[in-house]
Enzyme design. Sequence first.
Site, PDB file in Angstrom:
ATOM      1  N   LYS A  83       9.048 -17.734  -9.279  1.00 22.13           N
ATOM      2  CA  LYS A  83       8.312 -16.695 -10.011  1.00 22.13           C
ATOM      3  C   LYS A  83       7.229 -17.333 -10.893  1.00 22.13           C
ATOM      4  O   LYS A  83       7.504 -18.288 -11.621  1.00 22.13           O
ATOM      5  CB  LYS A  83       9.301 -15.899 -10.866  1.00 22.13           C
ATOM      6  CG  LYS A  83       8.652 -14.714 -11.537  1.00 22.13           C
ATOM      7  CD  LYS A  83       9.626 -13.960 -12.412  1.00 22.13           C
ATOM      8  CE  LYS A  83       8.849 -12.939 -13.228  1.00 22.13           C
ATOM      9  NZ  LYS A  83       9.628 -12.389 -14.322  1.00 22.13           N
ATOM     10  N   ASN A 120       0.851  -1.193   0.000  1.00 18.13           N
ATOM     11  CA  ASN A 120       0.000   0.000   0.000  1.00 18.13           C
ATOM     12  C   ASN A 120       0.886   1.242   0.000  1.00 18.13           C
ATOM     13  O   ASN A 120       2.104   1.138   0.019  1.00 18.13           O
ATOM     14  CB  ASN A 120      -0.957  -0.026   1.204  1.00 18.13           C
ATOM     15  CG  ASN A 120      -0.209  -0.063   2.516  1.00 18.13           C
ATOM     16  OD1 ASN A 120       0.558   0.834   2.831  1.00 18.13           O
ATOM     17  ND2 ASN A 120      -0.410  -1.129   3.290  1.00 18.13           N
ATOM     18  N   PRO A 122      -3.348 -11.514  10.522  1.00 17.62           N
ATOM     19  CA  PRO A 122      -3.657 -11.277  11.932  1.00 17.62           C
ATOM     20  C   PRO A 122      -3.848  -9.782  12.175  1.00 17.62           C
ATOM     21  O   PRO A 122      -3.143  -8.960  11.572  1.00 17.62           O
ATOM     22  CB  PRO A 122      -2.419 -11.785  12.674  1.00 17.62           C
ATOM     23  CG  PRO A 122      -1.342 -11.880  11.660  1.00 17.62           C
ATOM     24  CD  PRO A 122      -2.010 -12.073  10.331  1.00 17.62           C
ATOM     25  N   ASP A 123      -4.799  -9.424  13.010  1.00 13.37           N
ATOM     26  CA  ASP A 123      -5.002  -8.014  13.375  1.00 13.37           C
ATOM     27  C   ASP A 123      -4.187  -7.752  14.631  1.00 13.37           C
ATOM     28  O   ASP A 123      -4.560  -8.141  15.742  1.00 13.37           O
ATOM     29  CB  ASP A 123      -6.490  -7.725  13.613  1.00 13.37           C
ATOM     30  CG  ASP A 123      -6.742  -6.228  13.729  1.00 13.37           C
ATOM     31  OD1 ASP A 123      -5.937  -5.542  14.395  1.00 13.37           O
ATOM     32  OD2 ASP A 123      -7.733  -5.745  13.159  1.00 13.37           O
ATOM     33  N   ILE A 124      -3.042  -7.116  14.450  1.00 17.54           N
ATOM     34  CA  ILE A 124      -2.078  -6.964  15.544  1.00 17.54           C
ATOM     35  C   ILE A 124      -2.649  -6.069  16.640  1.00 17.54           C
ATOM     36  O   ILE A 124      -2.580  -6.391  17.832  1.00 17.54           O
ATOM     37  CB  ILE A 124      -0.751  -6.382  15.017  1.00 17.54           C
ATOM     38  CG1 ILE A 124      -0.311  -7.130  13.755  1.00 17.54           C
ATOM     39  CG2 ILE A 124       0.336  -6.457  16.071  1.00 17.54           C
ATOM     40  CD1 ILE A 124       0.781  -6.454  12.975  1.00 17.54           C
ATOM     41  N   LYS A 178     -11.905  -2.664  17.756  1.00 16.41           N
ATOM     42  CA  LYS A 178     -10.510  -3.080  17.974  1.00 16.41           C
ATOM     43  C   LYS A 178     -10.188  -3.219  19.459  1.00 16.41           C
ATOM     44  O   LYS A 178      -9.189  -3.823  19.816  1.00 16.41           O
ATOM     45  CB  LYS A 178      -9.563  -2.051  17.359  1.00 16.41           C
ATOM     46  CG  LYS A 178      -9.729  -1.890  15.859  1.00 16.41           C
ATOM     47  CD  LYS A 178      -8.703  -2.695  15.129  1.00 16.41           C
ATOM     48  CE  LYS A 178      -8.793  -2.463  13.632  1.00 16.41           C
ATOM     49  NZ  LYS A 178      -7.816  -3.227  12.893  1.00 16.41           N
ATOM     50  N   LYS A 236     -14.640   1.778  14.919  1.00 19.13           N
ATOM     51  CA  LYS A 236     -13.387   1.010  14.890  1.00 19.13           C
ATOM     52  C   LYS A 236     -12.729   0.956  16.269  1.00 19.13           C
ATOM     53  O   LYS A 236     -12.190  -0.067  16.670  1.00 19.13           O
ATOM     54  CB  LYS A 236     -12.431   1.623  13.867  1.00 19.13           C
ATOM     55  CG  LYS A 236     -11.203   0.791  13.633  1.00 19.13           C
ATOM     56  CD  LYS A 236     -10.475   1.169  12.367  1.00 19.13           C
ATOM     57  CE  LYS A 236     -11.211   0.717  11.123  1.00 19.13           C
ATOM     58  NZ  LYS A 236     -10.568   1.122   9.888  1.00 19.13           N
TER      59      LYS A 236
END
Length: 414
Positions: A296, A213, A314-316, A353, A349
Amino acid sequence: MTARKILLIVGGGVAAFKCLDLVRRLKERGVETTAVLTEAAQAFVTPLSMGALSGGAVHTELLSLTAEREMGHIELSRSADLVVVAPATADLMAKMAHGLADDLASTLLLATDKPVLIAPAMNVRMWTHAATQRNLAQLRRDGVLVAGPDEGAMACGEFGPGRLVEVDALADAVEAALRAPGTTASGPLVGRRALVTSGPTHEPIDPVRYIANRSSGRQGVAVAEALAALGAEVTFVTGPAEASAPKGVAAIHAVETAQQMRDAVIGALDAGPAHDIAVFAAAVADWRADLAAGAKIKKQKGASAPALTLVENPDILAEVAARSAAQRPALVIGFAAETDNVAANARAKRKRKGCDWLVANDVSAASGVMGGDMNEVLLITETGEDAWSRASKTAVGERLAARIAEHLAAGTGS
Ligand code: C5P
């Protein structure tokens, strides 16, 4: 200002030659070096070249009668403000963790009463081996500062974590350690430990392609620098970001993927004294390719394009926020990059979270925030919301750090 001095212990690894550059750059920053070369290091760097660059003494043996007459090894171990081990080989780390003292380098490390900063560098398998990770955790518990290692292609042809941290980043880490608590630090966060994640993550599709990103890592660096400037001891975990390493931060973990970032964060939280603050500024990829190809992926004439199956990372932040009070930093702060309905999405959020505070920002194309220098944030705490006017990422970092310091000083909700 009196000159700051380090005792540099050079271990025997391919990266040893980079220490010559380190010594030169530290000299430019007003840091003097006395060097010690292990026997193995002398296969990579000569005492002569080290002495020529440092302009100072270079020691190589434990029982040198002349040297002992001039300065005993106990005295030598305490002659500098900081002891730096670079490259810290697996062998040197093992000796340090177990308190062995069978040559000059290990004897100095056992005898010193000064802070110690190590910059590990070794083959990726040696680095990830359970024994090395155990030794690393022990060293952290003993209060040893750790810079790196970086991740990337290695001299041995393998790829992964184990490269010596970049020389500039190491010089920054040395300066940070020279300012660290116990030396000259001051500020409202002295004695506090903070963990900051930063940058994007890269999720491999095959050895040459990845999903990424646009995060530059600048906001994370600004937060880390601001916390360090207020005296906090900062652990910085970064993905492959273009921003340079934060100044004033000695413990830097460079990772590539979300899974590695998660492991580095949990490893850092569980090693050594507890962290008081955690700021999750990284733009972690939500998904990764189900199966990253080992080779590749080739374009084949007539064949249809390969399908990419994504699985969740995983959502740290959520994982850390959900830990028990004893295992969790007292203040856990998330970031939320939103493109629309910023306030409403961010409020939801924060709850989802489980974090204490959430810093929300508008990353729609029109805002220019992603990859840019400016940021406009909405801080959501347990008790209220605060819209900060548009400011540089540095200013946002400083404001957040000041707010954190205020909150911890008050010892209650914000
Ligand atoms: O869900 P979203 O990605 O918008 O959440 C953003 C916040 O969560 C940021 O603080 C980010 O660092 C953190 N995060 C995380 N691990 C993930 C995804 C996001 O720590 N896998």
